[in-house]
Each structure stands twice: as C-alpha cells, then as structure tokens.
Write an enzyme that holds these catalytic residues in place. Structure first.
Site, PDB file in Angstrom:
ATOM      1  N   ASP A 336       0.837  -1.186   0.000  1.00  9.50           N
ATOM      2  CA  ASP A 336       0.000   0.000   0.000  1.00  9.50           C
ATOM      3  C   ASP A 336       0.885   1.254   0.000  1.00  9.50           C
ATOM      4  O   ASP A 336       1.882   1.307   0.724  1.00  9.50           O
ATOM      5  CB  ASP A 336      -0.873  -0.038   1.264  1.00  9.50           C
ATOM      6  N   GLU A 365       1.577   0.238  -4.918  1.00 10.96           N
ATOM      7  CA  GLU A 365       1.110   1.528  -5.423  1.00 10.96           C
ATOM      8  C   GLU A 365       2.314   2.459  -5.497  1.00 10.96           C
ATOM      9  O   GLU A 365       2.865   2.842  -4.459  1.00 10.96           O
ATOM     10  CB  GLU A 365       0.076   2.127  -4.477  1.00 10.96           C
TER      11      GLU A 365
END
Ligand code: CA
Length: 647
Positions: A336, A365
């Site tokens: 994340d 990400e």
C-alpha cells in the site's frame, strides 16, 4: 545522490544503535520463553504477565535486563504457553503504556495483549504438506491473473450460501452456491480461472471492534495495529490467540488446494494510531518521518508516515514479510502506498524474500497521498520502477485511460467513448514499455515509458478504491443505456486482460459489481460492500465472457510477453485506424503461441467502425458480440466492442 543517501537517515534518525540480531519479540520453546525488545532511549523496561487477555492488572511484572544495541531481554523458564504479556518502558521518568511488542505474532481480542504460544499449535491438519499451486511453468509474473478481494465481502451476503460468513473459514468452504444454484466464494474463484487471490488487509487492524462481532461494523483494514498477527474479526474466536492463526492457515490451504495463490495486502507506510502505537510507545518518534519543524509528516493522509530508511524500521519490514511468507505460505505481497517507502528498503525486502521464495509476486502503489520529506528520487514511485528489483507498480495511465479519471466523476475514457484516450490505451497495451509507435506526448499521465519489462506493470481499470467500473460508467455516461454500458464494461475488461503486463481484476467486476455510487467505501456497511451473488445469475453472459478472456490469456503466451524487447518487436499497432479505435497485431509464432498471429481490435466509439485487416484469413478467437467466423480484408466492429482474431 549517494551523499544524500548517506546523510538522510542521520538527519531524520537520532543515532540510536542498530540491533542486528534475529531474536526480537518472543521465542518460545517448551523449556523456556525468551523475550527481547528494542528501546534505546529507555532507562528501564518491564515484561508484564497476565493470566487472561482481558485482565487489566498484571499478576507479575519482570524487570528486563539491558542488552546490546539498545535491547532489553529476559527469559522465563519452563513451559509458559497460554500466558499473556505486554511490555512497557521508562523514558525520562515516565512509564509508557503497556503494549505488545511490534513483533507480536499471536494476540488477543482487539490486539491488546500478546500470547505466549507454541507455533506448532497453530497448524491445521495437513498444513506441513501445503503447497502453492503452479501458476506458470517459468514462474513469470506476467502469467499471473490477480483478483482483488475483501474477506468479508466474499461471503457476508446471504446470497453467498456460505456458512462462515465474513470469516477466513468462509473462503475455505468448497461447493457453495447462490440461491440460483451458481457457484460462490472459493468455488467461483476456481471456476473463473484466475491465478492469484489478492486479499485486502488481514493483519490485525485497529478499526473493527473484535469484541462486538454481531454489531454492524466494516472496514477495509488499512489501519495496522499488530503487523505480524492476523485480524481477529475474521476468526471465529478473536479472544483466543491461536484460532485466528489456525483459521487463516486453513483458508490459505483451501485456496492452494484449489489452484489459487494468495497475495497479502500489506500497509507498512503508516500505523492506524500514532502516539499510542506499539512502535511509538517503545521508541517515541523513531519509526515515523517528521517535517523540519518536528511535526509528523503525513504522505499517507492517514496522520503519519513511517520511516522505512530508519534502520530498525527497514529491518522490521524485511523480517515481517519474511515471517508471513514462511509461516503462512504467502505467495505475494501488495504494498500500500509503496511510494512512501525508500527504494533501498524495497529492494532489500525483495531480495530477502526471493531467497526464500524465488516465485513470489511483488507489486505496489507507486504513489503517495501527500508530500514526503524524503526526495522522490529515493522513493519507490511509479517513475522509479526500473530501479526496483522486480516489484511491479499499478498503471493509473491505463486505468484512467480506459474509464476516465477516478477523481472526476464525469470524466470518460476510451471504453466510454473518448477518442483522444487512445494513446493512453496503447501505452497500457505495451505495459509502459518503450514502443516505437507510441506518441508519449499524448499519454494522459506518463510522458515517457517507465517500465523496462511488462512484469513491472499491473494493468487494471478498477480496484477497491473509488467507484467500481460499473458505477463509474453509470455516473459518467448518464445517457447510455444499460445495454451500452455492459458493452463498455466488457470492452474495458477486454483491454485489461489482453494487455501486456500483469492483469488485475476487482472482485465482482465479472458480474458488474456496484457499490451504489459510493466512491470511498472503506467503512461503508455490508449493503454497499458485500458481493451480491445474485448478480452472477443476472449477468451470466458477462461472467462467461470474462471466463473466456481469462482462459484465452492463459492459453496464449503472446499476451504474456516478459521482456521489453519482445513488446517493442512482437507487438505492432495498425496505423490509420478510425478515430476512437485501436488495433494491433501480436507475433504469436515468435512467442511460441499456437496462434501464429493475433489481431486485436477495440472500438471505443459509439458507432460501428470498419477496420482493414492485415493479409490472411483471420479466424475469430473471441468476439464480444459472440460471433464466430473468418474475416478477410476488413472487419466491422460495433460501438464499444472488441474482437480477437488469429491466423
Ligand atoms: Ca483487529
């Protein structure tokens, strides 16, 4: 830059000694339990023992001995299994809150206390022979097809027909079905044909009160509490430290048995609480980045950002993923807000994992949610993906190219009729690799290729964030009929599943999942988030089409090139196609594909368009309109549709 790399940790971190040992946390044997924590600023440290996880007062408090490099340790002789514990440290004359150490692996309800346990007691029957299924003969990341799923969403709706609703065990149930008799849960995933199930956070997170399992509560889980323990609300008994571990392993074994690998969504970029996190209670400030005025930096938009470049945070991250990979047989990690982390840490982490699991799938990400004090050149951002050791990044270029910006409800993309998004789709088809026929100045976000090879890129058009694809199409195309929006939806998924790179699907997209227009459903009720399995019956044609696409991709290596040179050489875009369309030819023969050549055509516009075909009699591989046949010279494609032909 090397100078900056050397100076940076010194600027941010206060010169605490670094502990190199591998024994932080609890180490249990039948004859003794060993404990060690790291807290250089402490003048004293204690281990507090409790008979039950709910006890407020410790029945015994043990002073820890000062060890090397800022650590504190003790040993309890005899079999201590079943005793609960916490630590506290004294800094500047003040005792901290008593907390589990950051390494705690078994915790009680709401993660408030850690448990002394024998790891052997956490293994379900058959666990030691659990094996990850083969997904690729060469373990190439581009052979993966990822399906992103929230554990509770999968089974909580009555239509799932699953007994253990909302639990780890719900995803271990085989042969479940909807009221209409169609497969649900695990059996649906197996039937769909994807290779990797990416599960939203299942480490112990903070937001759901595990002591109230029957009250309406929901969270995605991006608020870490105990990084190395599973979430209690997904277990049938969050009070017992062993159950959540055992049931998570049962779920993983069931997925493995059914040919599915497991990707864990990890969130090392911030903690759910800041001041009272176990990191911060034991070493105030150390694990977080700060601005020059001393206040907490917040590149995550969640109140804090961790400092991966701090040696003990870096060590924590590496040891944490290694623990999950070894103990839980995790097959991949999704990071994340990976753009918060520094490149050096991510590469050390990837190298360490691959020594244990050469075939592990890593992606994240490549962005942040705010500014960070660490320069962008040092962080694991999308533009730096080629500096990472095979850790892929999500392509927001193709995502928004397909359907329009996720930040603008009204914006449309190629699949919904935006002709000038074609170059962004070509960029996505080529998986952000260098390609001679792409005009990078016309790509929505990236004005240059950033990937060296297709396995550095995740191709997707929808994930848990923002509106579902189906909702986005409804919101941005209010005048389009349902029939037209279904075409747009199928075209969007065709682009994802035929593009080079690693395709990624959001759970339920195969039956037009809706979250009823909610853009950020991180704490919305089940009525918004749950998969409604009745939709599978209502949209069987879409499910069938997605299954065909998945089967096609898995059968045809030309869609799964693994070097940038292959993409540049064996993928050729047709010049002079009508506006709002794209067509390209893949050299199947060069990729050892049973189809010598593959021609893919996309019409993103509203009206039927005619395409010239390269020489040859082209057979239909898959057509969105279900047609079959052979085409020579040209082919007509309806608005918002796709076709795959072959020689
Ligand atoms: Ca929890």
């Amino acid at each position: 830059m090397p100078l900056l790399l050397m100076i940076l940790p010194l600027l941010i971190h206060t010169g605490h000694p670094v502990y190199q040992g591998k024994d932080l946390g609890l180490h249990y044997t039948v004859s003794a339990s060993h404990f060690r924590i790291w807290s250089p600023p402490a003048a004293a440290a204690q281990l507090l023992l409790y008979r039950s996880a709910g006890d407020v007062t410790a029945y015994k408090i043990i002073d820890l001995q000062k060890g090397e490099a800022g650590t504190w340790f003790t040993r309890l002789d005899g079999d201590q299994k079943g005793i609960w514990y916490n630590f506290r440290v004294n800094i500047n004359g003040q005792w901290s809150q008593a907390v589990p150490d950051p390494y705690a692996r078994a915790v009680g309800v709401n993660g408030k206390k850690a448990l002394i346990f024998d790891p052997r007691d956490t293994n379900p029957k058959g666990w030691t022979t659990d094996k990850s299924p083969v997904f690729s003969t060469h373990d190439r990341p581009t052979d993966a097809i990822i399906y992103e799923l929230h554990i509770r969403d999968a089974s909580i709706d009555p239509s799932s027909g699953i007994t253990h609703k909302g639990k780890f065990l719900g995803l271990a149930e085989e042969g479940t079905h909807s009221p209409e008799g169609l497969s649900t849960g695990l059996s649906h995933l197996k039937e769909l044909g994807v290779t990797h199930i990416h599960l939203l956070p299942f480490f112990d997170y903070n937001s759901v009160d595990e002591s109230r399992p029957d009250s309406p509560q929901y969270n995605w889980g991006y608020d870490p509490l105990n990084y190395n323990a599973p979430e209690g609300s997904y277990s049938t008994n969050p009070y017992d430290g062993i159950t959540r571990i055992k049931e998570l392993k049962q779920m993983i074994a069931a997925l493995h048995r059914n040919g599915l690998r497991v990707v864990m969504d990890v969130v090392y970029n911030h903690t759910g609480v800041t001041e009272t996190s176990n990191f911060n209670e034991l070493v105030p400030g150390y694990y977080y980045r700060h601005k020059s005025d001393g206040s907490l930096s917040n590149a995550t938009a969640c109140g804090n950002e961790t400092a991966s470049e701090a040696p003990m945070m870096r060590k924590f991250m590496v040891e944490s993923v290694l623990y999950w990979a070894r103990e839980y047989h995790i097959d991949g990690f999704r990071f994340d807000l990976m753009g918060v982390h520094d490149i050096a840490t991510m590469n050390l982490l990837a190298d360490s994992l691959r020594k244990v699991r050469p075939d592990i799938l890593l992606y994240g990400e490549g962005w942040t949610a705010g500014d960070s004090p660490v320069p962008g050149s040092l962080r694991a951002l999308k533009k730096n993906v080629s500096k990472l050791h095979n850790i892929a990044v999500f392509s927001d270029d193709i995502r928004d190219g397909i359907k329009g910006s996720v930040f603008d409800i009204n914006d449309i993309g190629f699949a919904s009729g935006r002709a000038d998004a074609a170059e962004s789709i070509k960029f996505g088809v080529a998986a952000a690799c260098q390609h001679p026929q792409i005009d990078y100045s016309k790509v929505n976000y990236s004005k240059q290729p950033y990937a060296w090879s297709p396995d550095e890129v995740i191709s997707y058009c929808e994930c848990h964030d923002n509106n579902t694809l189906w909702d986005k199409l409804a919101l941005s195309c209010p005048d389009a009929s349902e029939e037209t929006r279904i075409k747009m939806h199928k075209l969007a998924l065709t682009i994802v599943l035929t593009s080079q790179g690693i395709p990624f699907l959001h759970a339920g997209t195969e039956f037009l999942r809706t979250k009823k227009g909610v853009d950020n459903s991180y704490k919305s009720p089940d009525s918004i988030n749950a998969l409604d399995w009745r939709s599978k019956y209502q949209h069987q044609d879409v499910v069938q089409y997605v299954k065909e696409l998945i089967r096609l991709r898995r059968q045809h290596p030309a869609f799964r090139m693994y070097t940038g040179a292959q993409v540049a050489e064996y993928l050729h875009f047709d010049e002079h196609t009508p506006a709002g369309t794209i067509a390209y030819t893949l050299n199947g023969a060069a990729m050892m594909d049973s189809w010598k050549k593959i021609w893919v055509g996309f019409n993103g516009g509203d009206t039927t368009k005619e395409f010239s075909l390269p020489a040859g009699a082209w057979h239909t591989g898959l057509a969105m309109d279900g047609s079959h046949g052979t085409h020579t010279g040209s082919i007509r494609l309806q608005g918002h549709s796709a076709v795959i032909l072959y020689l």
